[in-house]
Design a protein around this motif. Structure first.
Motif, mmCIF file in Angstrom:
data_model
loop_
_atom_site.group_PDB
_atom_site.id
_atom_site.type_symbol
_atom_site.label_atom_id
_atom_site.label_comp_id
_atom_site.label_asym_id
_atom_site.label_seq_id
_atom_site.Cartn_x
_atom_site.Cartn_y
_atom_site.Cartn_z
ATOM 1 N N LEU A 126 0.677 -1.119 0.027
ATOM 2 C CA LEU A 126 -0.163 -0.088 -0.108
ATOM 3 C C LEU A 126 0.862 1.234 0.144
ATOM 4 O O LEU A 126 0.461 2.229 -0.660
ATOM 5 C CB LEU A 126 -0.851 0.026 1.178
ATOM 6 C CG LEU A 126 -1.822 -0.910 1.168
ATOM 7 C CD1 LEU A 126 -2.725 -1.175 2.473
ATOM 8 C CD2 LEU A 126 -3.048 -0.681 -0.098
ATOM 9 N N TYR A 127 2.063 1.126 0.702
ATOM 10 C CA TYR A 127 3.050 2.254 0.611
ATOM 11 C C TYR A 127 3.372 2.353 -0.735
ATOM 12 O O TYR A 127 3.477 3.681 -1.314
ATOM 13 C CB TYR A 127 3.980 1.978 1.606
ATOM 14 C CG TYR A 127 5.235 3.188 1.734
ATOM 15 C CD1 TYR A 127 4.870 4.408 2.404
ATOM 16 C CD2 TYR A 127 6.287 3.202 0.978
ATOM 17 C CE1 TYR A 127 5.890 5.448 2.224
ATOM 18 C CE2 TYR A 127 7.045 4.247 0.726
ATOM 19 C CZ TYR A 127 6.934 5.160 1.476
ATOM 20 O OH TYR A 127 7.654 6.345 1.571
ATOM 21 N N LEU A 128 3.738 1.472 -1.517
ATOM 22 C CA LEU A 128 4.447 1.385 -2.752
ATOM 23 C C LEU A 128 3.193 2.169 -3.644
ATOM 24 O O LEU A 128 3.602 2.882 -4.383
ATOM 25 C CB LEU A 128 4.804 0.080 -3.157
ATOM 26 C CG LEU A 128 5.015 0.028 -4.915
ATOM 27 C CD1 LEU A 128 6.569 0.708 -4.953
ATOM 28 C CD2 LEU A 128 5.329 -1.460 -5.142
ATOM 29 N N VAL A 129 2.096 1.587 -3.632
ATOM 30 C CA VAL A 129 0.910 2.031 -4.487
ATOM 31 C C VAL A 129 0.738 3.414 -4.383
ATOM 32 O O VAL A 129 0.549 4.243 -5.173
ATOM 33 C CB VAL A 129 -0.130 1.062 -4.374
ATOM 34 C CG1 VAL A 129 -1.247 1.648 -5.081
ATOM 35 C CG2 VAL A 129 0.268 -0.235 -4.989
ATOM 36 N N ASN A 130 0.512 3.956 -2.967
ATOM 37 C CA ASN A 130 -0.024 5.224 -2.622
ATOM 38 C C ASN A 130 1.008 6.426 -2.416
ATOM 39 O O ASN A 130 0.545 7.563 -2.669
ATOM 40 C CB ASN A 130 -0.706 4.951 -1.341
ATOM 41 C CG ASN A 130 -2.084 4.505 -1.482
ATOM 42 O OD1 ASN A 130 -2.728 4.482 -2.593
ATOM 43 N ND2 ASN A 130 -2.128 3.375 -0.494
#
Length: 297
Positions: free
Chosen positions: A159-163
């Motif tokens: 989620l950190y990577l995506v957002n």
């Protein structure tokens, strides 16, 4: 059923659901960007188990080195499958791409038979994970507690990577519209390849933990987990990462509790996933967290 037995079954269900969730995320990420299901994902999961097995059994690597190498090779395999089976068909009709995906799945199954043989093999056990610990009156393998924690850590990393990263921003842009993303300077082909690689990394982590929990591997073992994780993605809302996780937990806990409370239905454990899929499609076709997606003309 006593409270301690219920908690033991619930913990096992959460552990199994965590594995389903990890693999289901790979399905939902690819669908979110390409609007197609990567039917070879279950076979990539299967190949990761063989990579880890041979790293320990043949090349005599320490287990932690073998597992790291497995994640890297599985990531490369996922990207290779995308390049070979999907990239050249980017502008082809959906049915053509789906047939190619199914062909990639059968190819990997039969490649595993040729390379590794058809006989089941015992996945190497790691003492630190297989030790039994007691929490009150509940006895559990340490791995049963590690799996959900590892899943949550990987989920938040994803989620950190995506957002929060440029790569994630590119992935979100491509998921909305390929042509617009290309006009904005996004390398669409590179972004899609990275997405396959990330999905394969999650499949590798799921495969390694699956092998330690169910220590028997064979070339066709990816079929049923692959189908169930696809079902988990559909239940949660295919294309939605949170939905894939929710669907995985629902499926894993439901399976374990079905067998625990109705042992006479043990033989129908696999059928539970398909019955649940039918119910979800009848009541909410887009899944629990899914949104309606209009097809482009």
């Amino acid at each position: 059923m006593s409270f301690s037995l219920f908690m033991q079954h619930l913990t096992n269900g959460i552990s199994l659901g965590s594995l389903y969730a990890l693999i289901a995320i790979g399905y939902t990420m690819v669908y979110g960007i390409l609007r197609l299901i990567n039917f070879a994902h279950g076979e990539i999961f299967m190949m990761s188990l063989y990579f880890a097995f041979y790293g320990v059994a043949i090349f005599a690597m320490p287990w932690y080195v073998s597992f790291i190498v497995t994640v890297i090779i599985t990531c490369m395999l996922g990207m290779l499958v995308e390049r070979a089976a999907y990239k050249t068909l980017r502008d082809s009709p959906r049915i053509t791409v789906m047939v190619s995906a199914i062909g990639a799945s059968f190819f990997l199954q039969n490649l595993a038979v040729v390379l590794f043989g058809g006989r089941p093999k015992a996945f190497p056990t790691v003492q630190i994970f297989t030790d039994v610990i007691k929490i009150g009156t509940v006895s559990l393998q340490r791995l049963t507690l590690i799996i959900p924690v590892a899943t949550i850590m990987l989920l938040y990393s994803l989620l950190y990577l995506v957002n929060k990263t440029k790569t994630g921003m590119a992935m979100r842009a491509v998921s909305k519209d390929h042509e617009t993303a290309r006009l904005m300077g996004v390398d669409v082909n590179r972004t899609i390849t990275i997405t396959f690689g990330i999905g394969s990394i999650l499949a590798a982590f799921g495969g390694i933990m699956w092998g330690m929990k169910f220590p028997q591997i064979q070339p066709f073992m990816g079929v049923m987990p692959g189908l169930k994780c696809f079902i988990a993605a559909v239940i949660g809302g295919v294309g939605n990462i949170y939905g894939a996780v929710i669907g995985g937990f629902i499926l894993g806990i439901g399976e374990i509790m079905l067998v625990a409370m109705l042992p006479q239905l043990t033989g129908y454990r696999d059928a539970f996933a398909f019955v649940l899929l039918i119910v979800i499609l009848l009541l909410k076709p887009t899944g629990i967290m899914g949104e309606k997606i209009s097809e482009k003309v």
